[in-house]
Design a protein around this motif. Structure first.
Motif, PDB file in Angstrom:
ATOM      1  N   LYS A 141      28.222  31.047  73.893  1.00  0.00           N
ATOM      2  CA  LYS A 141      29.245  30.021  73.723  1.00  0.00           C
ATOM      3  C   LYS A 141      30.571  30.652  73.330  1.00  0.00           C
ATOM      4  CE  LYS A 141      26.884  28.006  70.450  1.00  0.00           C
ATOM      5  NZ  LYS A 141      26.486  26.976  69.446  1.00  0.00           N
ATOM      6  N   TRP A 142      31.635  29.908  73.596  1.00  0.00           N
ATOM      7  CA  TRP A 142      32.965  30.292  73.129  1.00  0.00           C
ATOM      8  C   TRP A 142      33.195  29.656  71.759  1.00  0.00           C
ATOM      9  CZ3 TRP A 142      35.633  34.011  75.413  1.00  0.00           C
ATOM     10  CH2 TRP A 142      35.443  34.262  76.778  1.00  0.00           C
ATOM     11  N   VAL A 143      33.710  30.430  70.827  1.00  0.00           N
ATOM     12  CA  VAL A 143      33.987  29.941  69.478  1.00  0.00           C
ATOM     13  C   VAL A 143      35.427  30.280  69.129  1.00  0.00           C
ATOM     14  CG1 VAL A 143      33.380  30.147  67.033  1.00  0.00           C
ATOM     15  CG2 VAL A 143      31.588  30.217  68.777  1.00  0.00           C
ATOM     16  N   THR A 144      36.162  29.310  68.645  1.00  0.00           N
ATOM     17  CA  THR A 144      37.555  29.553  68.282  1.00  0.00           C
ATOM     18  C   THR A 144      37.632  30.360  66.984  1.00  0.00           C
ATOM     19  OG1 THR A 144      37.785  27.557  66.943  1.00  0.00           O
ATOM     20  CG2 THR A 144      38.213  27.348  69.323  1.00  0.00           C
ATOM     21  N   ARG A 145      38.807  30.913  66.742  1.00  0.00           N
ATOM     22  CA  ARG A 145      39.030  31.677  65.516  1.00  0.00           C
ATOM     23  C   ARG A 145      38.787  30.812  64.279  1.00  0.00           C
ATOM     24  NH1 ARG A 145      42.125  36.438  64.847  1.00  0.00           N
ATOM     25  NH2 ARG A 145      42.799  36.221  67.016  1.00  0.00           N
ATOM     26  N   GLU A 146      39.237  29.575  64.341  1.00  0.00           N
ATOM     27  CA  GLU A 146      39.066  28.678  63.204  1.00  0.00           C
ATOM     28  C   GLU A 146      37.591  28.356  62.963  1.00  0.00           C
ATOM     29  OE1 GLU A 146      43.054  28.703  64.647  1.00  0.00           O
ATOM     30  OE2 GLU A 146      41.191  28.185  65.714  1.00  0.00           O
ATOM     31  N   GLU A 147      36.849  28.137  64.046  1.00  0.00           N
ATOM     32  CA  GLU A 147      35.409  27.869  63.910  1.00  0.00           C
ATOM     33  C   GLU A 147      34.675  29.087  63.357  1.00  0.00           C
ATOM     34  OE1 GLU A 147      34.714  24.685  67.572  1.00  0.00           O
ATOM     35  OE2 GLU A 147      34.745  26.844  67.981  1.00  0.00           O
ATOM     36  N   MET A 148      35.065  30.280  63.813  1.00  0.00           N
ATOM     37  CA  MET A 148      34.413  31.492  63.321  1.00  0.00           C
ATOM     38  C   MET A 148      34.743  31.741  61.856  1.00  0.00           C
ATOM     39  SD  MET A 148      32.264  33.840  64.023  1.00  0.00           S
ATOM     40  CE  MET A 148      32.123  33.777  65.813  1.00  0.00           C
ATOM     41  N   MET A 149      35.926  31.366  61.425  1.00  0.00           N
ATOM     42  CA  MET A 149      36.263  31.490  60.010  1.00  0.00           C
ATOM     43  C   MET A 149      35.354  30.612  59.162  1.00  0.00           C
ATOM     44  SD  MET A 149      40.445  31.694  60.102  1.00  0.00           S
ATOM     45  CE  MET A 149      40.582  31.850  58.319  1.00  0.00           C
ATOM     46  N   ASP A 150      35.033  29.425  59.664  1.00  0.00           N
ATOM     47  CA  ASP A 150      34.097  28.546  58.952  1.00  0.00           C
ATOM     48  C   ASP A 150      32.705  29.162  58.898  1.00  0.00           C
ATOM     49  OD1 ASP A 150      35.835  26.549  58.222  1.00  0.00           O
ATOM     50  OD2 ASP A 150      35.480  25.325  60.007  1.00  0.00           O
ATOM     51  N   VAL A 151      32.290  29.810  60.001  1.00  0.00           N
ATOM     52  CA  VAL A 151      30.982  30.458  60.040  1.00  0.00           C
ATOM     53  C   VAL A 151      30.906  31.561  58.992  1.00  0.00           C
ATOM     54  CG1 VAL A 151      29.426  31.887  61.427  1.00  0.00           C
ATOM     55  CG2 VAL A 151      30.557  29.909  62.469  1.00  0.00           C
ATOM     56  N   PHE A 152      31.938  32.405  58.925  1.00  0.00           N
ATOM     57  CA  PHE A 152      31.950  33.514  57.965  1.00  0.00           C
ATOM     58  C   PHE A 152      32.057  33.006  56.530  1.00  0.00           C
ATOM     59  CE2 PHE A 152      32.069  36.325  61.429  1.00  0.00           C
ATOM     60  CZ  PHE A 152      31.896  37.627  60.958  1.00  0.00           C
ATOM     61  N   ALA A 153      32.644  31.844  56.362  1.00  0.00           N
ATOM     62  CA  ALA A 153      32.765  31.264  55.022  1.00  0.00           C
ATOM     63  C   ALA A 153      31.489  30.542  54.595  1.00  0.00           C
ATOM     64  CB  ALA A 153      33.948  30.306  54.976  1.00  0.00           C
ATOM     65  N   GLY A 154      30.511  30.437  55.518  1.00  0.00           N
ATOM     66  CA  GLY A 154      29.260  29.763  55.207  1.00  0.00           C
ATOM     67  C   GLY A 154      29.345  28.253  55.287  1.00  0.00           C
ATOM     68  N   ASN A 155      30.356  27.751  55.996  1.00  0.00           N
ATOM     69  CA  ASN A 155      30.572  26.305  56.079  1.00  0.00           C
ATOM     70  C   ASN A 155      30.015  25.678  57.349  1.00  0.00           C
ATOM     71  OD1 ASN A 155      31.946  26.397  53.620  1.00  0.00           O
ATOM     72  ND2 ASN A 155      33.916  26.814  54.632  1.00  0.00           N
ATOM     73  N   SER A 156      29.270  26.466  58.146  1.00  0.00           N
ATOM     74  CA  SER A 156      28.706  25.929  59.385  1.00  0.00           C
ATOM     75  C   SER A 156      27.235  25.601  59.185  1.00  0.00           C
ATOM     76  CB  SER A 156      28.856  26.940  60.526  1.00  0.00           C
ATOM     77  OG  SER A 156      28.205  26.483  61.691  1.00  0.00           O
ATOM     78  N   ASP A 157      26.841  24.422  59.640  1.00  0.00           N
ATOM     79  CA  ASP A 157      25.444  24.000  59.537  1.00  0.00           C
ATOM     80  C   ASP A 157      24.606  24.440  60.731  1.00  0.00           C
ATOM     81  OD1 ASP A 157      25.958  22.699  57.124  1.00  0.00           O
ATOM     82  OD2 ASP A 157      26.519  20.826  58.143  1.00  0.00           O
ATOM     83  N   VAL A 158      25.267  24.940  61.784  1.00  0.00           N
ATOM     84  CA  VAL A 158      24.538  25.242  63.025  1.00  0.00           C
ATOM     85  C   VAL A 158      24.596  26.716  63.417  1.00  0.00           C
ATOM     86  CG1 VAL A 158      24.843  22.915  63.936  1.00  0.00           C
ATOM     87  CG2 VAL A 158      26.570  24.665  64.414  1.00  0.00           C
ATOM     88  N   MET A 159      25.402  27.497  62.730  1.00  0.00           N
ATOM     89  CA  MET A 159      25.593  28.874  63.158  1.00  0.00           C
ATOM     90  C   MET A 159      25.683  29.809  61.957  1.00  0.00           C
ATOM     91  SD  MET A 159      28.600  30.323  65.656  1.00  0.00           S
ATOM     92  CE  MET A 159      28.616  28.713  66.461  1.00  0.00           C
ATOM     93  N   LYS A 160      25.066  30.998  62.101  1.00  0.00           N
ATOM     94  CA  LYS A 160      25.164  32.044  61.102  1.00  0.00           C
ATOM     95  C   LYS A 160      25.845  33.262  61.721  1.00  0.00           C
ATOM     96  CE  LYS A 160      20.840  30.609  58.881  1.00  0.00           C
ATOM     97  NZ  LYS A 160      19.440  30.998  58.557  1.00  0.00           N
ATOM     98  N   PRO A 161      26.624  33.990  60.944  1.00  0.00           N
ATOM     99  CA  PRO A 161      27.323  35.158  61.501  1.00  0.00           C
ATOM    100  C   PRO A 161      26.378  36.322  61.723  1.00  0.00           C
ATOM    101  CG  PRO A 161      27.697  35.041  59.145  1.00  0.00           C
ATOM    102  CD  PRO A 161      26.920  33.798  59.515  1.00  0.00           C
ATOM    103  N   ALA A 162      26.855  37.300  62.455  1.00  0.00           N
ATOM    104  CA  ALA A 162      26.095  38.534  62.625  1.00  0.00           C
ATOM    105  C   ALA A 162      25.834  39.152  61.257  1.00  0.00           C
ATOM    106  CB  ALA A 162      26.883  39.501  63.507  1.00  0.00           C
ATOM    107  N   ARG A 163      24.752  39.899  61.149  1.00  0.00           N
ATOM    108  CA  ARG A 163      24.352  40.474  59.862  1.00  0.00           C
ATOM    109  C   ARG A 163      25.425  41.409  59.315  1.00  0.00           C
ATOM    110  NH1 ARG A 163      19.604  40.838  57.317  1.00  0.00           N
ATOM    111  NH2 ARG A 163      18.500  40.035  59.140  1.00  0.00           N
ATOM    112  N   ALA A 164      25.760  41.256  58.042  1.00  0.00           N
ATOM    113  CA  ALA A 164      26.716  42.148  57.387  1.00  0.00           C
ATOM    114  C   ALA A 164      26.208  43.582  57.477  1.00  0.00           C
ATOM    115  CB  ALA A 164      26.907  41.733  55.932  1.00  0.00           C
ATOM    116  N   GLY A 165      27.088  44.499  57.816  1.00  0.00           N
ATOM    117  CA  GLY A 165      26.707  45.891  58.003  1.00  0.00           C
ATOM    118  C   GLY A 165      26.614  46.282  59.455  1.00  0.00           C
TER     119      GLY A 165
END
Length: 323
Positions: free
Chosen positions: A283-307
């Motif tokens: 999927k395509w994800v906007t910068r703003e949506e990805m910022m929410d993912v990294f902030a832990g504010n997304s209920d449907v998506m988790k970011p790539a593993r830290a490291g």
């Protein structure tokens, strides 16, 4: 040091002292005469020491330590750590009382304590602690895990099929029959930050933790450039055509033996066609949506593993610090 070299497992400037590898007698003397020179590895898990401040370090032991009694013949000279000779030894023959069912999963959260190891020393999955390691410990452990993993899976000569033995401080296997020499393999992999305007292309593979998405990636094929591999992999997995490609950063990835080439690619198309044989979703994800993912504010998506380099690239894309 370039910003790109601050990725996990990079930037430690370890002195690998390759000129010492051929002198087995000298290496053995170094291993036996110094304190805390050997890192035990059990079924891919390094021995780790948990510090009081929450950090983690390699669990070095003396060459005669009883933990190593279950070790095999494969011993790898890792290099000189500020003048201290460091080695790694596989002790996978040790059998703990309980073997976890998750041992061969994508991520094994269990820890094992060897009865002869100090109380604060445990065997743990490197994926789970890599961000708690300083650069030198991270590079040493990643090197140990990758090379010992190669020894475990390449005990026979690819040319004649006979059993081989180690040489060159663990950086070579020799065949006593046909005299062929074999060296640790490193598989080149491209991982792509594919953007179109304000959006980035992400995907997930079957078997990943629920909701986890990352950048697309794939192996470089023989006779192929890195740029060509980026364009081919993205089109094969998601049906997206890619134009300009540029190199960003690299990361040795010892799961089991890859070298990840992080690249930026500019998408020429946006319609996604997923190949289910390659990935589960994209999927395509906007910068703003990805910022929410990294902030832990997304209920449907988790970011790539830290490291992981995917996390590194995405985080720097969000901060506009890729260069």
């Amino acid at each position: 040091m370039k910003h790109a070299e601050t990725v996990t497992f990079g930037g430690s400037a370890l002195d690998r002292a390759a000129h010492l590898r051929a002198d087995q007698a000298h290496l053995q003397k170094l291993r036996e005469s110094a304190e805390g020179t050997v890192l035990p590895i059990w079924r891919g898990k390094p021995l780790l020491r948990r510090m009081s401040d929450g950090s983690v370090r390699a669990g070095w032991v003396n060459s005669g330590h009883s933990v190593l009694e279950d070790g095999g013949a494969d011993i790898v000279f890792l290099g000189l750590d500020d003048g201290i000779a460091r080695f790694a030894q596989d002790i996978s023959q040790w059998e703990p009382e309980d073997l976890p069912d998750t041992l061969n999963d994508f991520f094994d959260p269990t820890e094992q304590h060897h009865p002869k190891a100090p109380p604060d020393h445990i065997f743990a999955e490197l994926r789970g602690v890599m961000t708690a390691l300083d650069p030198r410990n991270a590079e040493l452990i990643a090197t140990a895990k990758a090379v010992l993993g190669w020894h475990a899976s390449h005990k026979f000569c690819a040319q004649c099929g006979q059993a081989t033995h180690t040489s060159q401080g663990g950086w070579q296997r020799d065949c006593p029959v046909c005299e062929a020499h074999h060296f640790p393999r490193t598989d080149p992999v491209v991982i792509m930050l594919i953007t179109h305007g304000n959006s980035v292309l992400i995907g997930r593979s079957p078997g990943w933790p629920e909701g986890m998405y990352s950048l697309l990636a794939g192996f470089v094929e023989p006779g192929e450039t890195i740029e060509a591999a980026v364009r081919r992999e993205v089109f094969e997995e998601a049906g997206i055509k890619v134009g300009a490609v540029s190199y960003l950063s690299s990361q040795p990835w010892p799961f089991p033996s890859s070298l990840m080439f992080g690249c930026h690619g500019e998408a020429l198309s946006t319609e996604i066609t997923v190949d289910p044989q390659e990935i589960e979703d994209a999927k395509w994800v906007t910068r703003e949506e990805m910022m929410d993912v990294f902030a832990g504010n997304s209920d449907v998506m988790k970011p790539a593993r830290a490291g992981a380099i995917a996390h590194f690239l995405l985080l720097n894309w969000l901060a506009d610090t890729l260069d």
